[in-house]
Design a protein around this motif. Structure first.
Motif, PDB file in Angstrom:
ATOM      1  N   THR A  51      74.345  30.507  -1.678  1.00 34.45           N
ATOM      2  CA  THR A  51      72.895  30.332  -1.622  1.00 34.45           C
ATOM      3  C   THR A  51      72.324  31.504  -0.843  1.00 34.45           C
ATOM      4  N   VAL A  52      71.482  32.292  -1.500  1.00 38.10           N
ATOM      5  CA  VAL A  52      70.818  33.401  -0.829  1.00 38.10           C
ATOM      6  C   VAL A  52      69.485  32.884  -0.293  1.00 38.10           C
ATOM      7  N   VAL A  53      69.333  32.907   1.017  1.00 34.19           N
ATOM      8  CA  VAL A  53      68.118  32.424   1.655  1.00 34.19           C
ATOM      9  C   VAL A  53      67.243  33.621   2.011  1.00 34.19           C
ATOM     10  N   VAL A  54      66.080  33.679   1.409  1.00 34.73           N
ATOM     11  CA  VAL A  54      65.109  34.734   1.683  1.00 34.73           C
ATOM     12  C   VAL A  54      63.968  34.116   2.485  1.00 34.73           C
ATOM     13  N   VAL A  55      63.843  34.534   3.721  1.00 33.70           N
ATOM     14  CA  VAL A  55      62.757  34.042   4.578  1.00 33.70           C
ATOM     15  C   VAL A  55      61.590  35.006   4.461  1.00 33.70           C
ATOM     16  N   THR A  56      60.408  34.463   4.198  1.00 30.51           N
ATOM     17  CA  THR A  56      59.245  35.328   4.024  1.00 30.51           C
ATOM     18  C   THR A  56      58.057  34.830   4.827  1.00 30.51           C
ATOM     19  N   TRP A  57      57.244  35.767   5.237  1.00 29.21           N
ATOM     20  CA  TRP A  57      55.950  35.483   5.871  1.00 29.21           C
ATOM     21  C   TRP A  57      55.011  36.620   5.505  1.00 29.21           C
ATOM     22  N   ARG A  58      53.990  36.285   4.755  1.00 30.26           N
ATOM     23  CA  ARG A  58      53.061  37.298   4.283  1.00 30.26           C
ATOM     24  C   ARG A  58      53.803  38.449   3.600  1.00 30.26           C
ATOM     25  N   GLY A  59      54.658  38.076   2.674  1.00 28.51           N
ATOM     26  CA  GLY A  59      55.503  39.068   2.021  1.00 28.51           C
ATOM     27  C   GLY A  59      55.014  39.529   0.671  1.00 28.51           C
ATOM     28  N   ARG A  60      53.747  39.380   0.399  1.00 29.40           N
ATOM     29  CA  ARG A  60      53.185  39.708  -0.913  1.00 29.40           C
ATOM     30  C   ARG A  60      53.502  41.131  -1.355  1.00 29.40           C
ATOM     31  N   ASP A  61      53.505  42.073  -0.415  1.00 31.38           N
ATOM     32  CA  ASP A  61      53.640  43.478  -0.777  1.00 31.38           C
ATOM     33  C   ASP A  61      55.081  43.900  -1.054  1.00 31.38           C
ATOM     34  N   HIS A  62      56.068  43.067  -0.728  1.00 33.77           N
ATOM     35  CA  HIS A  62      57.446  43.521  -0.875  1.00 33.77           C
ATOM     36  C   HIS A  62      58.420  42.486  -1.421  1.00 33.77           C
ATOM     37  N   ILE A  63      58.063  41.209  -1.474  1.00 30.74           N
ATOM     38  CA  ILE A  63      59.059  40.211  -1.863  1.00 30.74           C
ATOM     39  C   ILE A  63      59.435  40.311  -3.338  1.00 30.74           C
ATOM     40  N   THR A  64      58.542  40.808  -4.186  1.00 34.50           N
ATOM     41  CA  THR A  64      58.877  40.933  -5.606  1.00 34.50           C
ATOM     42  C   THR A  64      60.063  41.867  -5.807  1.00 34.50           C
ATOM     43  N   ALA A  65      60.101  42.978  -5.080  1.00 29.20           N
ATOM     44  CA  ALA A  65      61.226  43.911  -5.195  1.00 29.20           C
ATOM     45  C   ALA A  65      62.523  43.242  -4.765  1.00 29.20           C
ATOM     46  N   CYS A  66      62.461  42.420  -3.728  1.00 32.35           N
ATOM     47  CA  CYS A  66      63.641  41.694  -3.267  1.00 32.35           C
ATOM     48  C   CYS A  66      64.144  40.738  -4.348  1.00 32.35           C
ATOM     49  N   LEU A  67      63.239  39.958  -4.922  1.00 30.11           N
ATOM     50  CA  LEU A  67      63.631  38.979  -5.943  1.00 30.11           C
ATOM     51  C   LEU A  67      64.110  39.677  -7.219  1.00 30.11           C
ATOM     52  N   ASP A  68      63.485  40.788  -7.578  1.00 30.80           N
ATOM     53  CA  ASP A  68      63.951  41.550  -8.741  1.00 30.80           C
ATOM     54  C   ASP A  68      65.397  42.004  -8.539  1.00 30.80           C
ATOM     55  N   ALA A  69      65.712  42.471  -7.327  1.00 29.38           N
ATOM     56  CA  ALA A  69      67.068  42.941  -7.043  1.00 29.38           C
ATOM     57  C   ALA A  69      68.071  41.786  -7.065  1.00 29.38           C
ATOM     58  N   LEU A  70      67.650  40.621  -6.616  1.00 27.76           N
ATOM     59  CA  LEU A  70      68.550  39.465  -6.634  1.00 27.76           C
ATOM     60  C   LEU A  70      68.885  39.049  -8.058  1.00 27.76           C
ATOM     61  N   ALA A  71      68.001  39.345  -9.003  1.00 27.22           N
ATOM     62  CA  ALA A  71      68.271  39.018 -10.400  1.00 27.22           C
ATOM     63  C   ALA A  71      69.451  39.808 -10.952  1.00 27.22           C
ATOM     64  N   GLU A  72      69.822  40.909 -10.278  1.00 21.94           N
ATOM     65  CA  GLU A  72      70.930  41.750 -10.730  1.00 21.94           C
ATOM     66  C   GLU A  72      72.254  41.385 -10.073  1.00 21.94           C
ATOM     67  N   GLN A  73      72.275  40.349  -9.265  1.00 20.00           N
ATOM     68  CA  GLN A  73      73.479  40.002  -8.511  1.00 20.00           C
ATOM     69  C   GLN A  73      74.368  39.033  -9.289  1.00 20.00           C
TER      70      GLN A  73
END
Length: 303
Positions: free
Chosen positions: A5-27
């Motif tokens: 389980t990959v736990v991504v903690v976010t707070w006001r992450g609008r500007d960068h969380i999409t890149a993180c989730l896109d990269a997780l799609a390749e794992q």
């Protein structure tokens, strides 16, 4: 069933969380769980609309990185749990490298990634324990590591739970060094995995050098030592912090933000207020330990 389980903690992450989730799609196949610390900038809508369909949990208030990890841990039932900052973008093989490394090292309970800054410089390949009890990033590969950088790491879920989980009261910073210390006390190892590379937009959610940054760092280092280190070390470091604070009005202080008198007084007050609870936690940690505090300190402090 995925292993992690990959736990991504976010707070006001609008500007960068999409890149993180896109990269997780390749794992390698895994479960993604996004912990939203009551963001008010549209982060929740971005996560909900992401094509990978991550599981999202929105907390009613900002519990910090440590608090969010602690809140979700009881609900994680996979073999491994990954901690990943929302401003981190892992390479395609990141998770596979970490899982393979932990499976090949049965005595290890955590594996730390190679974190790279935007300019390609190395931020961390693991954490060392300094002679005065700071958790400091290692930036050169080839060294043994005391602990892991919590921005991108993989842990055995059972080992994390059995050593006491995540110190939710830390809010932010030193939750990784504290956890590594407790894993060491439980007889586990922490290993670096160089090929598990992550690009990290350091400081996207917090402001390194800010008053809050210094407050959390100074307070949590002392709390970590009071919880985990030999008593003589913990008492000496708290006394040293108090003594330096006491002389600040009578001498020219360094320019660094962590030497501002009001901040240091606040840190001391918060540590004192937490002493009863910290003493209970220290006792519980000691009861679970298989390796003495003195042995861990002797083997790792100042290396």
């Amino acid at each position: 069933m995925p292993s992690t389980t990959v736990v991504v903690v976010t707070w006001r992450g609008r500007d960068h969380i999409t890149a993180c989730l896109d990269a997780l799609a390749e794992q390698r196949p895994h479960r993604t769980l996004v912990l939203d610390n009551a963001s008010d900038d549209g982060t929740a809508a971005l996560v909900a609309a992401h094509p990978t369909g991550p599981t999202a949990v929105r907390l009613p208030r900002n519990a910090g990185y440590a608090g969010a990890l602690a809140a979700v841990l009881p609900h994680v039932d996979t073999e491994f749990i990954a901690w990943l900052n929302d401003d981190a973008v892992p390479d395609a093989g990141w998770l596979g490298h970490l899982e393979d490394a932990l499976r090949a090292a049965p005595g290890a309970a955590a594996a730390t990634s190679s974190l790279l800054l935007a300019d390609g410089a190395t931020q961390s390949v693991g954490v060392r324990l300094t002679a005065d009890g700071h958790g400091a990033d290692l930036v050169r590969a080839g060294h043994e590591v005391f602990g892991f950088c919590g921005g991108a790491a993989l842990l055995r879920t059972d080992a994390l739970k059995s050593c006491g989980g995540v110190p939710s009261g830390f809010f932010c910073y030193y939750e990784d060094t504290d956890t590594a210390f407790r894993l060491r006390l439980a007889g586990h190892r922490v290993i670096p995995v160089g090929p598990a590379r992550v690009r990290h937009r350091h400081g996207a959610s917090t402001n390194p050098g800010s008053r809050l940054f210094h407050r959390w760092n100074e307070r949590n280092r002392l709390l970590m030592l009071l919880r985990c280190a030999p008593a003589r070390v913990a008492v000496a470091q708290v006394a040293r912090f108090a003594a330096l604070t006491a002389v600040l009005p009578f001498r020219r202080a360094p320019e660094a933000g962590n030497f501002r008198l009001p901040l240091r007084l606040q840190v001391l007050a918060e540590v004192v207020l937490r002493l009863p609870a910290t003493a209970v936690q220290r006792f519980a940690i000691g009861r679970r330990a298989k390796v003495s505090r003195a042995a861990v300190w002797r083997d790792w402090a100042g290396r």
